[in-house]
Write a protein that holds these residues in place. Structure first.
Motif, PDB file in Angstrom:
ATOM      1  N   TRP A 188      98.713 -30.209  -2.885  1.00 59.62           N
ATOM      2  CA  TRP A 188      98.181 -31.473  -3.385  1.00 59.62           C
ATOM      3  C   TRP A 188      97.627 -31.252  -4.789  1.00 59.62           C
ATOM      4  CZ3 TRP A 188      99.283 -35.852  -0.906  1.00 59.62           C
ATOM      5  CH2 TRP A 188      99.652 -35.765   0.434  1.00 59.62           C
ATOM      6  N   ASP A 189      98.515 -31.270  -5.775  1.00 59.39           N
ATOM      7  CA  ASP A 189      98.129 -31.027  -7.166  1.00 59.39           C
ATOM      8  C   ASP A 189      98.837 -32.044  -8.057  1.00 59.39           C
ATOM      9  OD1 ASP A 189      97.503 -30.170  -9.671  1.00 59.39           O
ATOM     10  OD2 ASP A 189      98.293 -28.142  -9.441  1.00 59.39           O
ATOM     11  N   PRO A 190      98.114 -33.037  -8.572  1.00 63.01           N
ATOM     12  CA  PRO A 190      98.778 -34.076  -9.363  1.00 63.01           C
ATOM     13  C   PRO A 190      99.379 -33.560 -10.662  1.00 63.01           C
ATOM     14  CG  PRO A 190      96.391 -34.286  -9.546  1.00 63.01           C
ATOM     15  CD  PRO A 190      96.658 -33.265  -8.471  1.00 63.01           C
ATOM     16  N   ALA A 191      98.962 -32.377 -11.094  1.00 62.74           N
ATOM     17  CA  ALA A 191      99.506 -31.821 -12.333  1.00 62.74           C
ATOM     18  C   ALA A 191     100.885 -31.207 -12.149  1.00 62.74           C
ATOM     19  CB  ALA A 191      98.547 -30.777 -12.908  1.00 62.74           C
ATOM     20  N   SER A 192     101.301 -30.972 -10.894  1.00 61.03           N
ATOM     21  CA  SER A 192     102.596 -30.318 -10.667  1.00 61.03           C
ATOM     22  C   SER A 192     103.365 -30.908  -9.491  1.00 61.03           C
ATOM     23  CB  SER A 192     102.383 -28.820 -10.427  1.00 61.03           C
ATOM     24  OG  SER A 192     101.567 -28.602  -9.276  1.00 61.03           O
ATOM     25  N   ASP A 193     102.911 -32.019  -8.940  1.00 55.33           N
ATOM     26  CA  ASP A 193     103.483 -32.584  -7.718  1.00 55.33           C
ATOM     27  C   ASP A 193     104.899 -33.111  -7.981  1.00 55.33           C
ATOM     28  OD1 ASP A 193     104.106 -34.065  -5.426  1.00 55.33           O
ATOM     29  OD2 ASP A 193     102.013 -34.631  -5.107  1.00 55.33           O
ATOM     30  N   PRO A 194     105.912 -32.538  -7.316  1.00 51.82           N
ATOM     31  CA  PRO A 194     107.288 -32.980  -7.563  1.00 51.82           C
ATOM     32  C   PRO A 194     107.599 -34.359  -6.989  1.00 51.82           C
ATOM     33  CG  PRO A 194     107.259 -31.382  -5.784  1.00 51.82           C
ATOM     34  CD  PRO A 194     105.859 -31.423  -6.345  1.00 51.82           C
ATOM     35  N   LEU A 223     106.502 -40.009   0.129  1.00 50.74           N
ATOM     36  CA  LEU A 223     105.874 -41.297  -0.135  1.00 50.74           C
ATOM     37  C   LEU A 223     104.357 -41.198  -0.034  1.00 50.74           C
ATOM     38  CD1 LEU A 223     106.110 -44.280  -0.777  1.00 50.74           C
ATOM     39  CD2 LEU A 223     106.532 -44.720   1.665  1.00 50.74           C
ATOM     40  N   ALA A 224     103.848 -40.366   0.888  1.00 49.08           N
ATOM     41  CA  ALA A 224     102.399 -40.160   0.984  1.00 49.08           C
ATOM     42  C   ALA A 224     101.853 -39.624  -0.339  1.00 49.08           C
ATOM     43  CB  ALA A 224     102.075 -39.204   2.124  1.00 49.08           C
ATOM     44  N   HIS A 225     102.579 -38.703  -0.958  1.00 50.85           N
ATOM     45  CA  HIS A 225     102.144 -38.165  -2.254  1.00 50.85           C
ATOM     46  C   HIS A 225     102.174 -39.251  -3.322  1.00 50.85           C
ATOM     47  CE1 HIS A 225     102.052 -33.631  -1.700  1.00 50.85           C
ATOM     48  NE2 HIS A 225     102.433 -34.074  -0.499  1.00 50.85           N
ATOM     49  N   LEU A 226     103.222 -40.081  -3.316  1.00 54.63           N
ATOM     50  CA  LEU A 226     103.318 -41.135  -4.328  1.00 54.63           C
ATOM     51  C   LEU A 226     102.206 -42.164  -4.154  1.00 54.63           C
ATOM     52  CD1 LEU A 226     104.859 -42.346  -6.720  1.00 54.63           C
ATOM     53  CD2 LEU A 226     106.304 -43.568  -5.063  1.00 54.63           C
ATOM     54  N   ILE A 227     101.845 -42.484  -2.913  1.00 61.56           N
ATOM     55  CA  ILE A 227     100.733 -43.411  -2.684  1.00 61.56           C
ATOM     56  C   ILE A 227      99.452 -42.830  -3.262  1.00 61.56           C
ATOM     57  CG2 ILE A 227      99.284 -44.494  -0.920  1.00 61.56           C
ATOM     58  CD1 ILE A 227     101.790 -44.785   0.806  1.00 61.56           C
ATOM     59  N   GLN A 228      99.193 -41.552  -3.025  1.00 65.44           N
ATOM     60  CA  GLN A 228      97.986 -40.935  -3.570  1.00 65.44           C
ATOM     61  C   GLN A 228      97.991 -40.965  -5.097  1.00 65.44           C
ATOM     62  OE1 GLN A 228      95.530 -40.364  -1.796  1.00 65.44           O
ATOM     63  NE2 GLN A 228      95.910 -39.210   0.079  1.00 65.44           N
ATOM     64  N   GLY A 229      99.157 -40.724  -5.688  1.00 64.17           N
ATOM     65  CA  GLY A 229      99.234 -40.676  -7.139  1.00 64.17           C
ATOM     66  C   GLY A 229      99.335 -42.031  -7.801  1.00 64.17           C
ATOM     67  N   TYR A 251      93.602 -36.852  -6.511  1.00 64.87           N
ATOM     68  CA  TYR A 251      94.590 -37.613  -7.279  1.00 64.87           C
ATOM     69  C   TYR A 251      93.978 -38.787  -8.039  1.00 64.87           C
ATOM     70  CZ  TYR A 251      98.597 -35.074  -5.405  1.00 64.87           C
ATOM     71  OH  TYR A 251      99.520 -34.092  -5.123  1.00 64.87           O
ATOM     72  N   GLY A 252      92.655 -38.895  -8.040  1.00 65.03           N
ATOM     73  CA  GLY A 252      92.021 -39.970  -8.788  1.00 65.03           C
ATOM     74  C   GLY A 252      92.161 -41.339  -8.162  1.00 65.03           C
ATOM     75  N   ALA A 253      92.464 -41.403  -6.868  1.00 62.75           N
ATOM     76  CA  ALA A 253      92.481 -42.662  -6.112  1.00 62.75           C
ATOM     77  C   ALA A 253      91.134 -42.756  -5.399  1.00 62.75           C
ATOM     78  CB  ALA A 253      93.630 -42.678  -5.113  1.00 62.75           C
ATOM     79  N   LEU A 254      90.307 -43.711  -5.765  1.00 61.95           N
ATOM     80  CA  LEU A 254      88.937 -43.728  -5.252  1.00 61.95           C
ATOM     81  C   LEU A 254      88.916 -44.127  -3.784  1.00 61.95           C
ATOM     82  CD1 LEU A 254      86.995 -45.292  -8.249  1.00 61.95           C
ATOM     83  CD2 LEU A 254      87.487 -42.888  -7.756  1.00 61.95           C
ATOM     84  N   PRO A 255      88.326 -43.311  -2.914  1.00 58.62           N
ATOM     85  CA  PRO A 255      88.304 -43.637  -1.480  1.00 58.62           C
ATOM     86  C   PRO A 255      87.290 -44.734  -1.155  1.00 58.62           C
ATOM     87  CG  PRO A 255      87.955 -41.269  -1.899  1.00 58.62           C
ATOM     88  CD  PRO A 255      87.773 -41.977  -3.186  1.00 58.62           C
TER      89      PRO A 255
END
Length: 483
Positions: free
Chosen positions: A254-260, A360-366, A390-394
């Motif tokens: 879970w790393d937004p700087a490298s998430d494929p 898709l879970a990763h894309l939702i977070q990002g 990922y900067g998505a405020l909970p």
């Protein structure tokens, strides 16, 4: 180096139905840095055996609940494993607990008793040159392991029982007692008996040397009648050995700087690069492409526990206020239908995908601006940790690990600049609605919103701190066993 045998029914990335797998898959690497060597014992489901790299059979059992079994030592995905190759128990595709009809496999009592019996054998030296200091049992599927250690009279290994969700307990008919390899005296209140049944989780809680759960607040909640699921009395009695250790997430996965899986990677210094992910998410769900609309996301099992029932009543207001909503998950058919109905009523602003899709879970977070977790109870939760990363405020219910991990952006927190998300309580739709109004108010202040995003992304959500606590616990138990 302290040797730990982790006894788990699922482990990421080999087999996963929930957060247990994520914990089991990520914790060993973090513990290695703390001087703890973890071998994980896992059932040999097809997906597990297919993933093993150069596995070697290190032991054989002539009869493991109705058939022969091999214990295979191997590495896979950076994990050191023992896999139980027992086709009569585990050679079934799909969900490890339920058949294609959605009902539990009828022999689950034996399938997971086998997991505990093999852990006992490994703890007693089944494999030459391997004898763990600590046996760490996770959830009800491994709950018989501490009980079997107790009735075998072994002083080593010592045992830890971790509760990932007290609601799932593993209860089976008392007539199975001797078939499960337990003595008659075990069927007692101070044994494995639980309201007339054999309780697998209860057995672990009764006999483990230490009990942990996955957040400090949940450790307190489960000692109450409201949160204890019938086990609160036992947990109060054993409070001196019970502690809450927060989960972490794998910050490499879970790393937004490298998430494929993202349309565009980003970090806290490049928050503008989140925009392509929001656009891609809106397109994926067929929503109107509008960067100004506040986009909420949900990634969840569709169940009452997760508070999905609170969402349909608030979605009309959310849309009327200029928001959008996307959800990914499956579970209760009525809850799935309610969300689908909301999507059909507002197709430009509400989208639902029933099922699970890791990418898709990763894309939702990002891509989402805020992530909703309105759980009625939540032992820890991992999704909100990913969201902060990922900067998505909970936006979370004030329960369990959610209130332990998210700092509410209330007036004082905003003034101090320390918030990372939003809380609401009690857990009901009108209070969720009030929280959403707060979220909209902050969204209209871009500088404040970005500060909260950076706060969230700077939060340490990895395994370093939890691993230190587990390592200290293991080392204390290992030393006690030596003494």
């Amino acid at each position: 180096m302290t040797q730990v045998l982790a006894v788990v029914s699922e482990i990421f990335p080999l087999i996963k139905t929930g957060g247990l797998a994520d914990v089991a898959g990520a914790l060993p690497a973090a513990l290695a840095a703390e001087g703890v060597a973890v071998r994980s014992l896992v059932p040999g489901y097809p997906s597990v055996l297919d993933a093993l790299d150069g596995g070697v059979a290190v032991a054989s059992l002539n009869d493991l609940f109705g058939g022969p079994a091999r214990i295979v030592a191997a590495q896979a995905a950076g994990l050191d494993l023992f896999a139980i190759d027992a086709p009569h128990l585990y050679a079934r595709d799909g969900n490890p607990y339920r058949g294609p009809d959605g009902r539990d496999w009828p022999d689950n009592a034996f399938r997971f008793a086998a997991l505990s019996h093999v852990s006992l054998a490994l703890g007693n030296g089944l494999v030459e040159g391997y004898r763990p200091d600590v046996l760490h049992a996770h959830d009800w599927q491994a709950g018989l392991a501490p009980a079997l250690l107790h009735y075998a009279g072994l002083a080593r290994p010592r045992s830890v029982m971790t509760i990932h969700n007290l609601a799932f307990q593993g209860q089976y008919p008392p007539g199975l007692l001797t078939y499960l390899g337990l003595p008659q005296e075990a069927l007692a209140v101070r044994g494995v008996e639980y309201y007339g049944a054999i309780g697998y989780l209860k057995a672990g809680l009764q006999f483990a040397d230490r009990i942990t759960t996955v957040s400090p607040t949940y450790a307190a909640e489960i000692r109450t009648s409201a949160g204890g699921m019938g086990l609160d009395g036992l947990l109060r009695a054993r409070a001196d050995v019970l502690s809450g250790i927060l989960n972490g997430i794998d910050t490499a996965v879970w790393d937004p700087a490298s998430d494929p899986h993202l349309a565009a990677t980003f970090d806290a210094d490049r928050l503008s690069q989140r925009s392509p992910n929001k656009a891609a998410l809106q397109e994926r769900f067929g929503l109107r492409r509008d960067p100004e609309r506040l986009l909420f996301g949900v990634i969840s099992r569709m169940s009452g526990q997760k508070g999905i029932d609170l969402l349909p009543p608030v979605l009309p207001m959310l849309v009327a206020s200029g928001g959008q909503f996307v959800a990914l998950g499956s579970g209760d058919p009525d809850l799935e239908a309610a969300l689908r109905s909301a999507a059909n009523a507002n197709p430009a602003d509400v989208g639902v995908v029933v099922g699970y899709d890791e990418a898709l879970a990763h894309l939702i977070q990002g891509g989402c601006d805020a992530l909703l977790m309105p759980s009625h109870f939540e032992p820890c939760g991992l999704t909100q940790l990913c969201a902060m990363r990922y900067g998505a405020l909970p936006v979370v219910a004030h329960v369990g690990g959610l209130c332990d991990t998210v700092i509410d952006a209330n007036e004082m927190a905003l003034d101090a600049g320390i918030g990372t998300g939003f809380h609401f309580a009690p857990v009901q739709s009108d209070m969720l609605l009030a929280a959403l109004l707060r979220v909209f108010a902050v969204w209209r202040q871009p500088d404040v919103w970005r500060r909260l995003q950076r706060n969230a992304m700077a939060t340490d959500v990895g395994w370093r701190r939890p691993a230190r606590r587990y390592a200290a616990l293991y080392q204390e138990l290992a030393q006690a066993a030596r003494d």
